[in-house]
Design a protein around this motif. Sequence first.
Motif, PDB file in Angstrom:
ATOM      1  N   PRO A  86       0.807  -1.228   0.000  1.00  0.00           N
ATOM      2  CA  PRO A  86       0.000   0.000   0.000  1.00  0.00           C
ATOM      3  C   PRO A  86       0.834   1.269   0.000  1.00  0.00           C
ATOM      4  O   PRO A  86       0.448   2.278  -0.592  1.00  0.00           O
ATOM      5  N   ASN A  87       1.980   1.255   0.679  1.00  0.00           N
ATOM      6  CA  ASN A  87       2.869   2.419   0.732  1.00  0.00           C
ATOM      7  C   ASN A  87       4.118   2.195  -0.111  1.00  0.00           C
ATOM      8  O   ASN A  87       5.199   2.666   0.219  1.00  0.00           O
ATOM      9  N   GLY A  88       3.941   1.466  -1.214  1.00  0.00           N
ATOM     10  CA  GLY A  88       5.101   1.071  -2.018  1.00  0.00           C
ATOM     11  C   GLY A  88       5.604   2.118  -2.977  1.00  0.00           C
ATOM     12  O   GLY A  88       6.637   1.903  -3.618  1.00  0.00           O
ATOM     13  N   ILE A  89       4.918   3.260  -3.111  1.00  0.00           N
ATOM     14  CA  ILE A  89       5.360   4.325  -4.012  1.00  0.00           C
ATOM     15  C   ILE A  89       5.347   5.651  -3.266  1.00  0.00           C
ATOM     16  O   ILE A  89       4.346   6.010  -2.634  1.00  0.00           O
ATOM     17  N   LEU A  90       6.486   6.368  -3.315  1.00  0.00           N
ATOM     18  CA  LEU A  90       6.607   7.699  -2.723  1.00  0.00           C
ATOM     19  C   LEU A  90       6.934   8.698  -3.814  1.00  0.00           C
ATOM     20  O   LEU A  90       7.746   8.418  -4.706  1.00  0.00           O
ATOM     21  N   THR A  91       6.314   9.875  -3.754  1.00  0.00           N
ATOM     22  CA  THR A  91       6.522  10.906  -4.760  1.00  0.00           C
ATOM     23  C   THR A  91       7.070  12.162  -4.108  1.00  0.00           C
ATOM     24  O   THR A  91       6.561  12.618  -3.086  1.00  0.00           O
ATOM     25  N   ARG A  92       8.135  12.717  -4.705  1.00  0.00           N
ATOM     26  CA  ARG A  92       8.748  13.956  -4.231  1.00  0.00           C
ATOM     27  C   ARG A  92       8.960  14.874  -5.428  1.00  0.00           C
ATOM     28  O   ARG A  92       9.281  14.428  -6.528  1.00  0.00           O
ATOM     29  N   ASN A  93       8.830  16.183  -5.192  1.00  0.00           N
ATOM     30  CA  ASN A  93       9.019  17.149  -6.263  1.00  0.00           C
ATOM     31  C   ASN A  93      10.491  17.418  -6.509  1.00  0.00           C
ATOM     32  O   ASN A  93      11.332  17.319  -5.612  1.00  0.00           O
ATOM     33  N   LEU A  94      10.790  17.778  -7.762  1.00  0.00           N
ATOM     34  CA  LEU A  94      12.124  18.216  -8.141  1.00  0.00           C
ATOM     35  C   LEU A  94      12.145  19.743  -8.209  1.00  0.00           C
ATOM     36  O   LEU A  94      11.112  20.370  -8.477  1.00  0.00           O
ATOM     37  N   PRO A  95      13.338  20.368  -7.977  1.00  0.00           N
ATOM     38  CA  PRO A  95      14.640  19.757  -7.686  1.00  0.00           C
ATOM     39  C   PRO A  95      14.741  19.254  -6.246  1.00  0.00           C
ATOM     40  O   PRO A  95      13.883  19.545  -5.413  1.00  0.00           O
ATOM     41  N   GLY A  96      15.797  18.500  -5.995  1.00  0.00           N
ATOM     42  CA  GLY A  96      15.981  17.899  -4.680  1.00  0.00           C
ATOM     43  C   GLY A  96      15.538  16.457  -4.694  1.00  0.00           C
ATOM     44  O   GLY A  96      15.725  15.748  -5.681  1.00  0.00           O
ATOM     45  N   ALA A  97      14.965  15.988  -3.594  1.00  0.00           N
ATOM     46  CA  ALA A  97      14.421  14.632  -3.464  1.00  0.00           C
ATOM     47  C   ALA A  97      15.480  13.576  -3.716  1.00  0.00           C
ATOM     48  O   ALA A  97      15.446  12.858  -4.703  1.00  0.00           O
ATOM     49  N   SER A  98      16.449  13.489  -2.802  1.00  0.00           N
ATOM     50  CA  SER A  98      17.525  12.502  -2.959  1.00  0.00           C
ATOM     51  C   SER A  98      17.406  11.335  -1.996  1.00  0.00           C
ATOM     52  O   SER A  98      18.126  10.342  -2.148  1.00  0.00           O
ATOM     53  N   ALA A  99      16.531  11.401  -0.996  1.00  0.00           N
ATOM     54  CA  ALA A  99      16.386  10.329  -0.007  1.00  0.00           C
ATOM     55  C   ALA A  99      14.914   9.984   0.178  1.00  0.00           C
ATOM     56  O   ALA A  99      14.057  10.871   0.225  1.00  0.00           O
ATOM     57  N   PHE A 137      10.691   4.216   3.236  1.00  0.00           N
ATOM     58  CA  PHE A 137       9.440   3.469   3.168  1.00  0.00           C
ATOM     59  C   PHE A 137       9.159   2.838   4.534  1.00  0.00           C
ATOM     60  O   PHE A 137      10.052   2.248   5.149  1.00  0.00           O
ATOM     61  N   VAL A 138       7.926   2.963   4.997  1.00  0.00           N
ATOM     62  CA  VAL A 138       7.509   2.321   6.231  1.00  0.00           C
ATOM     63  C   VAL A 138       6.469   1.266   5.888  1.00  0.00           C
ATOM     64  O   VAL A 138       5.836   1.316   4.831  1.00  0.00           O
ATOM     65  N   GLY A 139       6.273   0.331   6.796  1.00  0.00           N
ATOM     66  CA  GLY A 139       5.323  -0.748   6.537  1.00  0.00           C
ATOM     67  C   GLY A 139       5.831  -1.763   5.553  1.00  0.00           C
ATOM     68  O   GLY A 139       5.073  -2.284   4.723  1.00  0.00           O
ATOM     69  N   VAL A 140       7.122  -2.078   5.640  1.00  0.00           N
ATOM     70  CA  VAL A 140       7.747  -3.075   4.770  1.00  0.00           C
ATOM     71  C   VAL A 140       7.879  -4.385   5.555  1.00  0.00           C
ATOM     72  O   VAL A 140       8.316  -4.369   6.709  1.00  0.00           O
ATOM     73  N   PRO A 141       7.549  -5.528   4.974  1.00  0.00           N
ATOM     74  CA  PRO A 141       7.632  -6.786   5.716  1.00  0.00           C
ATOM     75  C   PRO A 141       9.055  -7.338   5.740  1.00  0.00           C
ATOM     76  O   PRO A 141       9.809  -7.175   4.768  1.00  0.00           O
ATOM     77  N   PRO A 142       9.459  -8.005   6.817  1.00  0.00           N
ATOM     78  CA  PRO A 142      10.709  -8.770   6.781  1.00  0.00           C
ATOM     79  C   PRO A 142      10.509 -10.004   5.915  1.00  0.00           C
ATOM     80  O   PRO A 142       9.381 -10.489   5.737  1.00  0.00           O
ATOM     81  N   LEU A 143      11.589 -10.513   5.370  1.00  0.00           N
ATOM     82  CA  LEU A 143      11.502 -11.662   4.466  1.00  0.00           C
ATOM     83  C   LEU A 143      11.587 -12.955   5.271  1.00  0.00           C
ATOM     84  O   LEU A 143      12.549 -13.712   5.196  1.00  0.00           O
ATOM     85  N   VAL A 144      10.541 -13.204   6.028  1.00  0.00           N
ATOM     86  CA  VAL A 144      10.467 -14.378   6.896  1.00  0.00           C
ATOM     87  C   VAL A 144       9.121 -15.055   6.658  1.00  0.00           C
ATOM     88  O   VAL A 144       8.261 -14.548   5.929  1.00  0.00           O
TER      89      VAL A 144
END
Length: 525
Positions: free
Chosen positions: A342-355, A358-365
């Motif tokens: 659900p939170n797999g895409i983040l959008t930031r305006n240019l210029p800038g946006a270098s970092a 993502f939150v709500g990511v599952p561990p690979l277990v």
Amino acid sequence: LHLSIRRQRQMCIRDRCEILELRSKHELTCTTPPAPAGAKVLSVLTDDDVREDVLDGFLYGNGDNGFRGGLSGQQLKDQLTVVVFDEFAGEAIPGVAVLVGDDVETGTVGETDELGVVNVAGDLGPKRSITLAKKCFQPVTFFDVAVDHLTAYLEPVLSPACGESGPLPPGGGTPGVGSSISGEVVWEPDGELKRRGWTNVPPPASSTEKEVAYVFRLSSSPDEPLRFPSALSAITPDAVGTLGYSFYQTTSPGNFTLYALAGLEDRAKQPPVFTAYAMGLLRGVAVKPGKTSPEVFIQIDVPLDHGLSLTLEPPSPGVRGPDRIQASVAIQIEDQGFALLPNGILTRNLPGASAFSFVGVPPLVGTLAGAKYVLGARAVTGAASAPPLSVIGSFSATSTSEPLNLGGFVPLPVVTAPAKSTKWDLSSLTLEQSAAGQRVDLTVVKVEAGGGLYTWTLVAPGPRSELKLPDLGALDPGAALPVGSMTIQASLAHIEGFNYGSLRYRELGPRGWNAYATDTFLTQH
């Protein structure tokens, strides 16, 4: 054909193979007779007339790249072989006009035979441009070819004028056969083996929030947004079930991997909000045509409680764009596809946006064991993610402990000729790069005419500043692009380990590129 034999024999493939050299009592070299492409029976006759057959012992073919399409062979000198197939049917195309050189006046023109093959001889090296054209097929030009084999796949022109004549087929068609999946999302049962659920989902914080779960199929792309599902497909605590909470969905036949997301939903907000807190995955769900696959249990056993960070080097926006960066993360499940978040895409305006974080990511277990994270970024223009755009391809990781650096973007292509508001004579095309960035290994330009019905593909190694275009009408009058509005779609691609001499057809589009930049330009012809 070079053979290794146990004793001196004569070898046949339907007809006698002409022996060119008897290298030893165990080896000989011979020339096989002409035959259609495909596997053949290899027969050996001994001196005492004993025959030995080897089924599929010999393969006839006119290319050496396994029919994958593209460039191959040895350094181009005095021989060139071009093989042409239909992209859709996979059949050889006879009568394709093949130009070896920059134009019809100074180059060499040949035509493919019934096997789709043309052999060109002469002083060809060290490199030549090759153009393929035929009425009702999309033309293509490869620049600076320095090897002696080209296997090309031409797309048909999807026009009624190129179809077979005769009455239209009756309508109606054959209805599809529906299939479905019936199952439950389950949580680990308690000590008394009673069903329980939503144990890894917090309780609702308001009267409009409720606990829900949804079941999804894997996506074919890692950078697509997760579409908010219909409320009719929601699995709630009120759902019946034996071990968990039941769900039912229609689907096409096949073998799928399903994943489920469980969390809190608030449809009173605009837009509706779904926050996932846990997920689970089930591989190998087989669905037969016209059947229901029953008892599909998806265990919700992985919390979405990790964070993942990435850094990149943002491009400098031009006058027309790009104006924003979209960074994405998804879960790749082997070679089957991608689980979107659900939170797999983040959008930031240019210029800038270098970092990006993502939150709500599952561990690979748990049921996600063996999967990996796939990250990417796109510098795009406008809310529709339109060109000009530059894309950093997918990077994979198996840990969230450290930020992943995606590096820089491929510079944008800029068409400087034909100039704006001028009529293009289709004789040359000039390109520039917008700024420094990742290495450019391939230039691919698509010239579209007739509202996109006709497309001429131009392929050149590296960043190409100028392309001299041959006259398609002089090569084949029926292959000339129609007069009128045209769209030039120019792309610069970065491909790890790329060698133009072994170019493959998959590398003519984004699925074969690690990173690329594309822009479109309008002109008149």
